[in-house]
Design a protein around this motif. Structure first.
Motif, short mmCIF file in Angstrom:
data_model
loop_
_atom_site.label_atom_id
_atom_site.label_comp_id
_atom_site.label_asym_id
_atom_site.label_seq_id
_atom_site.Cartn_x
_atom_site.Cartn_y
_atom_site.Cartn_z
N ILE A 34 0.83 -1.21 0.00
CA ILE A 34 0.00 0.00 0.00
C ILE A 34 0.86 1.26 0.00
O ILE A 34 0.55 2.24 -0.71
N VAL A 35 1.96 1.27 0.74
CA VAL A 35 2.86 2.42 0.70
C VAL A 35 3.42 2.60 -0.72
O VAL A 35 3.54 3.72 -1.22
N LYS A 36 3.74 1.48 -1.35
CA LYS A 36 4.22 1.54 -2.74
C LYS A 36 3.17 2.17 -3.65
O LYS A 36 3.48 3.08 -4.44
N TRP A 37 1.92 1.71 -3.53
CA TRP A 37 0.88 2.23 -4.41
C TRP A 37 0.51 3.67 -4.08
O TRP A 37 0.16 4.45 -4.98
N MET A 38 0.60 4.04 -2.82
CA MET A 38 0.37 5.44 -2.47
C MET A 38 1.41 6.33 -3.14
O MET A 38 1.10 7.42 -3.63
N PHE A 39 2.65 5.86 -3.17
CA PHE A 39 3.72 6.61 -3.84
C PHE A 39 3.46 6.66 -5.34
O PHE A 39 3.56 7.73 -5.97
N ILE A 40 3.11 5.52 -5.95
CA ILE A 40 2.93 5.46 -7.41
C ILE A 40 1.71 6.25 -7.86
O ILE A 40 1.73 6.92 -8.90
N PHE A 41 0.62 6.20 -7.09
CA PHE A 41 -0.61 6.92 -7.47
C PHE A 41 -0.56 8.40 -7.10
O PHE A 41 -1.45 9.17 -7.51
N ASP A 42 0.43 8.83 -6.36
CA ASP A 42 0.49 10.20 -5.85
C ASP A 42 0.48 11.22 -6.99
O ASP A 42 1.14 11.04 -8.02
N LYS A 43 -0.32 12.27 -6.79
CA LYS A 43 -0.42 13.38 -7.74
C LYS A 43 -0.92 12.93 -9.12
O LYS A 43 -0.50 13.46 -10.16
N THR A 44 -1.81 11.95 -9.11
CA THR A 44 -2.49 11.54 -10.34
C THR A 44 -3.99 11.48 -10.06
O THR A 44 -4.42 11.65 -8.91
N GLY A 45 -4.77 11.20 -11.09
CA GLY A 45 -6.22 11.13 -10.92
C GLY A 45 -6.69 9.95 -10.11
O GLY A 45 -7.88 9.88 -9.76
N ILE A 46 -5.80 9.02 -9.78
CA ILE A 46 -6.20 7.84 -9.00
C ILE A 46 -5.53 7.83 -7.63
O ILE A 46 -5.41 6.78 -7.00
N PHE B 286 -4.81 8.10 -3.65
CA PHE B 286 -5.59 7.68 -2.49
C PHE B 286 -6.22 8.89 -1.81
O PHE B 286 -5.63 9.99 -1.79
N SER B 287 -7.39 8.70 -1.25
CA SER B 287 -8.06 9.78 -0.51
C SER B 287 -7.30 10.08 0.78
O SER B 287 -6.54 9.24 1.28
N SER B 288 -7.55 11.24 1.32
CA SER B 288 -6.88 11.62 2.58
C SER B 288 -7.28 10.69 3.72
O SER B 288 -6.48 10.41 4.61
N GLU B 289 -8.53 10.18 3.69
CA GLU B 289 -8.98 9.27 4.74
C GLU B 289 -8.19 7.97 4.71
O GLU B 289 -7.83 7.41 5.76
N LYS B 290 -7.87 7.49 3.52
CA LYS B 290 -7.10 6.26 3.40
C LYS B 290 -5.64 6.47 3.81
O LYS B 290 -5.01 5.60 4.42
N VAL B 291 -5.11 7.62 3.49
CA VAL B 291 -3.75 7.94 3.93
C VAL B 291 -3.70 8.04 5.46
O VAL B 291 -2.75 7.56 6.09
N ASP B 292 -4.75 8.62 6.04
CA ASP B 292 -4.82 8.71 7.51
C ASP B 292 -4.82 7.31 8.14
O ASP B 292 -4.14 7.07 9.14
N LEU B 293 -5.59 6.40 7.55
CA LEU B 293 -5.66 5.04 8.09
C LEU B 293 -4.30 4.35 8.00
O LEU B 293 -3.85 3.70 8.95
N MET B 294 -3.63 4.52 6.87
CA MET B 294 -2.30 3.91 6.73
C MET B 294 -1.29 4.53 7.68
O MET B 294 -0.40 3.85 8.19
N ARG B 295 -1.44 5.82 7.93
CA ARG B 295 -0.55 6.48 8.90
C ARG B 295 -0.71 5.84 10.28
O ARG B 295 0.27 5.55 10.96
N ASN B 296 -1.94 5.60 10.68
CA ASN B 296 -2.17 4.96 11.97
C ASN B 296 -1.65 3.53 11.99
O ASN B 296 -1.08 3.07 12.98
N PHE B 297 -1.84 2.81 10.89
CA PHE B 297 -1.33 1.45 10.81
C PHE B 297 0.20 1.43 10.91
O PHE B 297 0.78 0.56 11.58
N MET B 298 0.83 2.39 10.27
CA MET B 298 2.30 2.45 10.29
C MET B 298 2.83 2.82 11.66
O MET B 298 3.76 2.18 12.18
N PHE B 299 2.25 3.86 12.27
CA PHE B 299 2.87 4.44 13.46
C PHE B 299 2.20 4.04 14.77
O PHE B 299 2.80 4.20 15.84
N GLN B 300 0.97 3.51 14.70
CA GLN B 300 0.32 3.01 15.91
C GLN B 300 0.46 1.50 16.07
O GLN B 300 0.11 0.96 17.12
N ALA B 301 0.97 0.84 15.04
CA ALA B 301 1.12 -0.62 15.12
C ALA B 301 2.50 -1.04 14.65
O ALA B 301 3.34 -1.47 15.43
N GLN B 302 2.77 -0.91 13.35
CA GLN B 302 4.02 -1.43 12.81
C GLN B 302 5.26 -0.87 13.51
O GLN B 302 6.18 -1.63 13.86
#
Length: 694
Positions: free
Chosen positions: A238-250, A252-268
């Motif tokens: 998901i981090v890879k795809w967030m990087f690849i999709f960044d600044k394009t029409g596809i 990730f929404s800010s809500e999905k980035v927020d969720l991944m942020r919590n997964f990264m820093f509140q768990a991993q």
């Protein structure tokens, strides 16, 4: 409609189509460049490229790879494709000596042709449908301009085995392969479908369903904790795809980035310690660091992977994220898993319940993990106490567990794993540390077990231990590498304390302790079917409580004081330890700071003395923290069964109760209730009340 209006309408439609196609074309270019930028974040040294080219034969195969291998796990032929990605990165890296060198281009194309002409296979479907396409796509995009059409067509045909299907991490992998394949082909519809599918899995799961849990742990293969296996791969993708999709029409929404942020820093982030990934969080992947001389997916490699993902995530995330985990106790209520971290040590506990699977085995992995989810409690200081200890571990005596010492080989788990027979499993965070506790009900053995974390100590209490099997039952305090001297203190023939490697283990009960130290021998093959049976010998320290054969209502109590010299341990034992208030089959209660803090695991309705002529009556199973106030108490509570709506109590004295909807005074007793979180996502979280004297 007149001709003029009709003409304007068609001009508008044509303009919109051209504009859309231009935007899509721009997105295609941007997406391909993002893919190249992502993979070029990895630096491949000139020496590594030279080594790979030197090992490549005239037919563009690698001499050290057994291409006829078909085994399910650690399937070596896929390494061929991974090496091509490294060569592709070097080819496009302007700082490499091999930048756009013709002989390197020839090797890349030749390597792709060699694979597509043979299309090697594994007995595990995963490699054909996921692993192989996943390892071809990056090379096709990074080096698209040098790959002949015929090679591209054959390579894409290999990738055609990936279809959008399945669930969880497999669904992400498959969709990612489809996206990479169709990005090369320029198929907008399939690219969009694949991107939407990838983004669709980045959602909070319902409790105990697969995916990111409400507490930010991760489940796969049913309600089973998989942070360091599928969860880490989920983050990687998901981090890879967030990087690849960044600044394009596809994107990730800010809500999905927020969720991944919590997964990264509140768990991993929280399951990494001193350069290693915590072994109890790795699922069935109890792997060595190196296999056949090459880096594999051991705890150090997993740590490096996480740190790289953290770095990449911060490249596109606008938030200022923590650089390291906080010093605290945390309990992942959806995974029966607790962590305690201080400046001096790190201590995880892995439990299980009827809600949560304890462990699994599959693909020839985790063959000895029968007791991993049975209350295993590790203590790390330097981080290497258990590193690659698996071949020589006595797997019937994992640290923290209470187990039957029968004489038959440990059963090998299946993909279904196992569950503990009780709902009572939970954790409660406090300002001073935390409590983890569970009822162990498995294989005719019963035990009520609690772990109390405070400052530089881990208290462990067990009770109601019993079985009808005619074998010895043992509670293992620790089993780790032996480092330096072992100092044993006795009184009247009974061990009162043991000091080893800066940890003092203090006997708080009447139980008999046993110390074992010496060489233990084993091999990796008993852990992983595809590993070698070469014998390995290591010196191991083992400290345990012997409950005897067929015990009834046995108990234990000990504390591990971490980070102390032998002399400091003596001082801590005399002056700084908590006091056991109750140690029975129904309840474990400890008092700290002269009664200002009281920690309780109540397995059944019970009473606990909490002060001078003062009792707390507990009417329901729960975990409690009590804080003494100037004129009352603050009480924090958790329902470890996650099945109750409220907890009810009676306390000596007349109090006004803040935070309780129901309270009354009868004589000199105040009766009150604590309402528990009602939403499923919040089950197992704490609630609190404050009691003030009238």
């Amino acid at each position: 409609m007149d001709n003029s209006s009709c003409m304007k309408k068609w001009i508008l439609i044509i303009t919109m189509v051209i504009c859309h196609q231009t935007i899509f074309s721009n997105d295609l270019d941007k997406l391909k460049q993002n893919v190249r930028d992502f993979y070029l974040l990895e630096k491949v040294s000139n020496a590594e490229v030279a080594h790979l080219l030197e090992g490549m034969k005239g037919d563009y195969s690698f001499g050290d790879i057994d291409y006829d291998m078909h085994r399910r796990s650690n399937w070596k032929p896929r390494e061929h494709l991974k090496r091509l990605i490294k060569l592709a990165i070097a080819y496009e890296d302007v700082n490499s000596d091999y930048y756009q060198q013709d002989h390197l281009a020839e090797a890349i194309v030749g390597g792709l042709n060699y694979w597509s002409y043979h299309d090697f296979y594994s007995d595990n479907w995963w490699h054909q449908e996921i692993g192989v396409p996943q390892s071809i796509g990056p090379t096709l995009i990074i080096c698209e301009k040098i790959i002949p059409d015929s090679t591209m067509v054959r390579s894409l045909k290999v990738m055609d085995k990936s279809k959008i299907k399945m669930t969880g991490q497999n669904k992400i992998w498959l969709s990612g392969n489809v996206f990479m394949r169709e990005l090369v082909r320029g198929n907008r519809d399939l690219m969009t479908a694949a991107a939407d599918t990838i983004k669709s899995v980045v959602v909070p799961s319902k409790p105990y369903e697969e995916g990111i849990q409400p507490d930010y742990s991760f489940h796969q293969h049913g309600p089973q904790p998989q942070l360091g296996n599928y969860g880490l791969h989920f983050a990687e993708d998901i981090v890879k795809w967030m990087f690849i999709f960044d600044k394009t029409g596809i994107a990730f929404s800010s809500e999905k980035v927020d969720l991944m942020r919590n997964f990264m820093f509140q768990a991993q982030q929280k399951v990494n310690y001193k350069g290693k990934y915590e072994l109890l969080a790795t699922g069935r992947q109890l792997f060595p660091e190196r296999v056949n001389g090459e880096k594999y997916r051991g705890p150090m490699s997993k740590y490096e992977l996480y740190k790289n993902l953290e770095r990449i995530f911060n490249l596109f995330d606008s938030h200022e994220n923590p650089t390291g985990p906080p010093k605290e106790y945390v309990h992942f209520r959806n995974s029966d898993y607790s962590l305690y971290r201080t400046d001096g040590f790190f201590s995880p506990v892995r439990m299980s319940s009827q809600r949560v699977i304890g462990a699994e085995a599959g693909n020839g992995e985790n063959l000895m993990g029968y007791h991993l989810g049975d209350g295993t409690n590790l203590i790390y200081r330097k981080g290497d106490e258990y590193h690659e200890i698996y071949p020589v571990w006595n797997w019937r005596k994992l640290p923290g567990t209470t187990t039957v010492q029968d004489t038959v080989p440990l059963p090998v788990l299946t993909w279904s794993g196992y569950r503990n027979g009780s709902h009572f499993t939970g954790g409660l965070q406090s300002d001073w540390g935390g409590i983890s506790a569970f009822e162990y009900r498995r294989d005719s053995l019963k035990a009520n077990k609690s772990y109390f974390f405070k400052d530089n100590t881990v208290y462990a209490l067990g009770s109601a231990i019993g079985t009808d099997r005619d074998f010895e039952v043992v509670t293992t305090i620790n089993q780790c590498y032996k480092k330096g001297p072992v100092i044993i203190n006795k009184k009247k023939g009974k061990i009162t304390s043991v000091w080893h490697d800066s940890i003092a283990y203090v006997n708080l009960g009447k139980q008999q302790l046993k110390v074992r130290q010496g060489i233990q021998t084993g091999n990796w093959k008993k852990i992983l079917t595809w590993q070698t049976d070469t014998l390995i010998s290591k010196e191991v320290f083992d400290l345990e409580v012997d409950h005897g054969i067929r015990p009834k209502n046995a108990k234990y109590a000990y504390v591990s004081i971490v980070g102390v010299s032998e002399k400091e341990a003596e001082k801590a034992i005399k002056k700084e330890l908590g006091r056991i208030l109750v140690h029975s089959g129904a309840v474990h209660a400890l008092s700290f700071n002269q009664g200002k803090n009281i920690a309780i695991s109540a397995f059944e309705p019970s009473e606990v003395p909490i002060g001078h002529k003062q009792q707390l009556k507990i009417n329901s199973p729960c975990l409690l923290n009590l804080y003494k106030l100037e004129k009352g108490w603050k009480i924090e509570a958790v329902d470890p069964t996650q099945m109750l709506e409220k907890l009810s109590f009676g306390i000596s004295g007349k109090y006004k109760v803040q935070g309780s909807q129901v309270s009354k005074i009868d004589g000199n007793v105040t009766y009150f209730e604590i309402s528990l979180p009602s939403e499923n996502d919040n089950k197992g979280m704490k609630a609190s009340v404050i009691l003030m004297l009238e």
